[in-house]
Design a protein around this motif. Structure first.
Motif, PDB file in Angstrom:
ATOM      1  N   UNK A 127     -20.161  37.987  59.579  1.00 32.41           N
ATOM      2  CA  UNK A 127     -19.648  39.185  59.795  1.00 32.41           C
ATOM      3  C   UNK A 127     -18.089  39.204  58.454  1.00 32.41           C
ATOM      4  N   UNK A 128     -18.164  38.298  57.763  1.00 29.00           N
ATOM      5  CA  UNK A 128     -17.208  37.494  56.657  1.00 29.00           C
ATOM      6  C   UNK A 128     -18.123  38.493  55.117  1.00 29.00           C
ATOM      7  N   UNK A 129     -19.544  38.691  55.395  1.00 30.89           N
ATOM      8  CA  UNK A 129     -20.081  38.724  54.021  1.00 30.89           C
ATOM      9  C   UNK A 129     -19.972  40.559  54.453  1.00 30.89           C
ATOM     10  N   UNK A 130     -20.311  40.821  55.336  1.00 29.48           N
ATOM     11  CA  UNK A 130     -20.011  42.307  55.506  1.00 29.48           C
ATOM     12  C   UNK A 130     -18.647  43.254  55.574  1.00 29.48           C
ATOM     13  N   UNK A 131     -17.517  42.061  55.164  1.00 27.55           N
ATOM     14  CA  UNK A 131     -16.282  42.253  55.241  1.00 27.55           C
ATOM     15  C   UNK A 131     -15.835  42.457  53.687  1.00 27.55           C
ATOM     16  N   UNK A 132     -16.383  41.370  52.919  1.00 26.25           N
ATOM     17  CA  UNK A 132     -16.013  41.191  52.064  1.00 26.25           C
ATOM     18  C   UNK A 132     -16.572  42.305  50.873  1.00 26.25           C
ATOM     19  N   UNK A 133     -18.568  42.437  51.452  1.00 29.89           N
ATOM     20  CA  UNK A 133     -18.399  43.947  51.319  1.00 29.89           C
ATOM     21  C   UNK A 133     -17.725  45.265  51.478  1.00 29.89           C
ATOM     22  N   UNK A 134     -17.631  45.478  52.288  1.00 29.39           N
ATOM     23  CA  UNK A 134     -17.195  46.906  52.857  1.00 29.39           C
ATOM     24  C   UNK A 134     -15.569  46.822  51.516  1.00 29.39           C
ATOM     25  N   UNK A 135     -14.876  45.569  51.223  1.00 28.11           N
ATOM     26  CA  UNK A 135     -13.261  45.657  50.525  1.00 28.11           C
ATOM     27  C   UNK A 135     -13.906  46.092  48.861  1.00 28.11           C
ATOM     28  N   UNK A 136     -15.132  45.241  48.766  1.00 22.41           N
ATOM     29  CA  UNK A 136     -15.168  45.516  47.359  1.00 22.41           C
ATOM     30  C   UNK A 136     -15.834  46.837  47.173  1.00 22.41           C
ATOM     31  N   UNK A 137     -16.885  47.765  47.758  1.00 22.94           N
ATOM     32  CA  UNK A 137     -17.121  48.679  48.321  1.00 22.94           C
ATOM     33  C   UNK A 137     -16.182  49.966  48.104  1.00 22.94           C
ATOM     34  N   UNK A 138     -15.371  49.481  48.935  1.00 23.92           N
ATOM     35  CA  UNK A 138     -13.919  50.136  48.776  1.00 23.92           C
ATOM     36  C   UNK A 138     -13.041  50.049  47.797  1.00 23.92           C
ATOM     37  N   UNK A 139     -13.054  49.281  47.331  1.00 24.02           N
ATOM     38  CA  UNK A 139     -12.222  49.836  45.755  1.00 24.02           C
ATOM     39  C   UNK A 139     -12.924  49.986  44.419  1.00 24.02           C
ATOM     40  N   UNK A 140     -13.868  49.543  44.566  1.00 20.43           N
ATOM     41  CA  UNK A 140     -15.153  50.191  43.231  1.00 20.43           C
ATOM     42  C   UNK A 140     -15.539  51.586  43.413  1.00 20.43           C
ATOM     43  N   UNK A 141     -15.718  51.831  44.881  1.00 16.06           N
ATOM     44  CA  UNK A 141     -15.958  53.019  45.089  1.00 16.06           C
ATOM     45  C   UNK A 141     -17.581  53.545  45.570  1.00 16.06           C
ATOM     46  N   UNK A 142     -18.267  52.356  45.717  1.00 14.19           N
ATOM     47  CA  UNK A 142     -19.720  52.540  46.090  1.00 14.19           C
ATOM     48  C   UNK A 142     -19.859  51.646  47.540  1.00 14.19           C
ATOM     49  N   UNK A 143     -20.754  52.259  48.066  1.00 16.91           N
ATOM     50  CA  UNK A 143     -21.435  51.812  49.091  1.00 16.91           C
ATOM     51  C   UNK A 143     -22.010  50.307  49.303  1.00 16.91           C
ATOM     52  N   UNK A 144     -20.949  50.074  50.518  1.00 14.02           N
ATOM     53  CA  UNK A 144     -21.087  48.523  50.777  1.00 14.02           C
ATOM     54  C   UNK A 144     -22.143  47.476  50.349  1.00 14.02           C
ATOM     55  N   UNK A 145     -23.647  48.383  50.817  1.00 13.49           N
ATOM     56  CA  UNK A 145     -24.698  48.258  50.941  1.00 13.49           C
ATOM     57  C   UNK A 145     -25.448  47.641  49.568  1.00 13.49           C
ATOM     58  N   UNK A 146     -24.709  48.609  48.415  1.00  6.65           N
ATOM     59  CA  UNK A 146     -24.678  48.523  46.767  1.00  6.65           C
ATOM     60  C   UNK A 146     -24.169  47.496  46.130  1.00  6.65           C
ATOM     61  N   UNK A 147     -23.420  45.920  46.759  1.00  6.04           N
ATOM     62  CA  UNK A 147     -22.842  45.264  46.028  1.00  6.04           C
ATOM     63  C   UNK A 147     -23.558  43.795  45.906  1.00  6.04           C
ATOM     64  N   UNK A 148     -23.851  43.988  45.135  1.00  4.86           N
ATOM     65  CA  UNK A 148     -24.883  42.445  44.654  1.00  4.86           C
ATOM     66  C   UNK A 148     -24.290  41.095  44.862  1.00  4.86           C
ATOM     67  N   UNK A 149     -23.783  40.843  45.443  1.00  7.23           N
ATOM     68  CA  UNK A 149     -23.200  40.192  46.380  1.00  7.23           C
ATOM     69  C   UNK A 149     -23.853  38.334  45.949  1.00  7.23           C
ATOM     70  N   UNK A 150     -24.850  38.518  45.010  1.00  4.80           N
ATOM     71  CA  UNK A 150     -25.536  36.832  45.046  1.00  4.80           C
ATOM     72  C   UNK A 150     -25.686  36.509  43.804  1.00  4.80           C
ATOM     73  N   UNK A 151     -26.336  37.504  42.419  1.00  3.87           N
ATOM     74  CA  UNK A 151     -26.763  37.803  41.345  1.00  3.87           C
ATOM     75  C   UNK A 151     -25.628  38.307  40.255  1.00  3.87           C
ATOM     76  N   UNK A 152     -24.644  38.418  40.678  1.00  2.00           N
ATOM     77  CA  UNK A 152     -23.744  38.387  39.066  1.00  2.00           C
ATOM     78  C   UNK A 152     -22.128  38.582  39.209  1.00  2.00           C
ATOM     79  N   UNK A 153     -21.280  37.701  38.551  1.00  2.00           N
ATOM     80  CA  UNK A 153     -20.468  37.451  38.606  1.00  2.00           C
ATOM     81  C   UNK A 153     -19.122  38.480  38.762  1.00  2.00           C
ATOM     82  N   UNK A 154     -17.838  38.152  39.563  1.00  2.00           N
ATOM     83  CA  UNK A 154     -17.241  39.402  40.265  1.00  2.00           C
ATOM     84  C   UNK A 154     -16.830  40.115  39.060  1.00  2.00           C
TER      85      UNK A 154
END
Length: 152
Positions: A52-79
């Motif tokens: 649930x937290x993973x989904x939420x953080x992806x959605x927040x970052x996606x909203x801020x960046x203007x990209x779909x949450x599923x496109x957020x790379x959570x493991x391979x790239x620094x913020x």
């Protein structure tokens, strides 16, 4: 093709876009994010809380960046390499603190080796059971072996 055929010189700026005539429907909108219930997360098992937290953080970052949450790379790239700078980091910090009722350290958010580290930190604060996000552990171990500082 000549320049004259590429440009329609008969139109001025006002013909292309008039901000006064634009309706509210024309304005770009940020995606709606539904924050999880912190009380429910505290009672959830570690795997569900992390999901649930993973989904939420992806959605927040996606909203801020203007990209779909599923496109957020959570493991391979620094913020920072995701495009999260200081202003956007402050926005994320305030939104997550308000939604989850936890303290989000801005420096930790900005310097995290991956979004997975942020997710793990938030999930840990919400449940306190010592779990780790699978990708955060791999990323942290990779950075530890390379001599890079681990920030989460």
């Amino acid at each position: 093709m000549t320049v004259d055929t590429c440009l329609d010189t008969r139109k001025g700026w006002d013909d292309w876009y008039d901000a006064d005539d634009a309706s509210a429907d024309d304005a770009p909108r940020k995606a709606e994010v539904t924050a999880p219930d912190p009380a429910a997360l505290a009672l959830a098992d570690p795997a569900e809380r992390l999901r649930v937290v993973d989904r939420y953080v992806r959605e927040e970052i996606g909203r801020a960046l203007g990209v779909a949450p599923h496109l957020i790379d959570t493991s391979g790239r620094p913020m920072r390499s995701l495009g999260v700078g200081s202003i956007m980091g402050m926005e994320l910090q305030h939104r997550m603190e308000a939604a989850l009722h936890v303290e989000v350290n801005l420096q930790r958010l900005l310097l995290a080796n991956s979004a997975a580290e942020l997710i793990d930190c938030l999930a840990g604060q919400l449940g306190g059971d010592g779990h780790t996000h699978p990708r955060a552990a791999e990323t942290s171990e990779r950075h530890r072996r390379s001599g890079a500082p681990v920030t989460a």
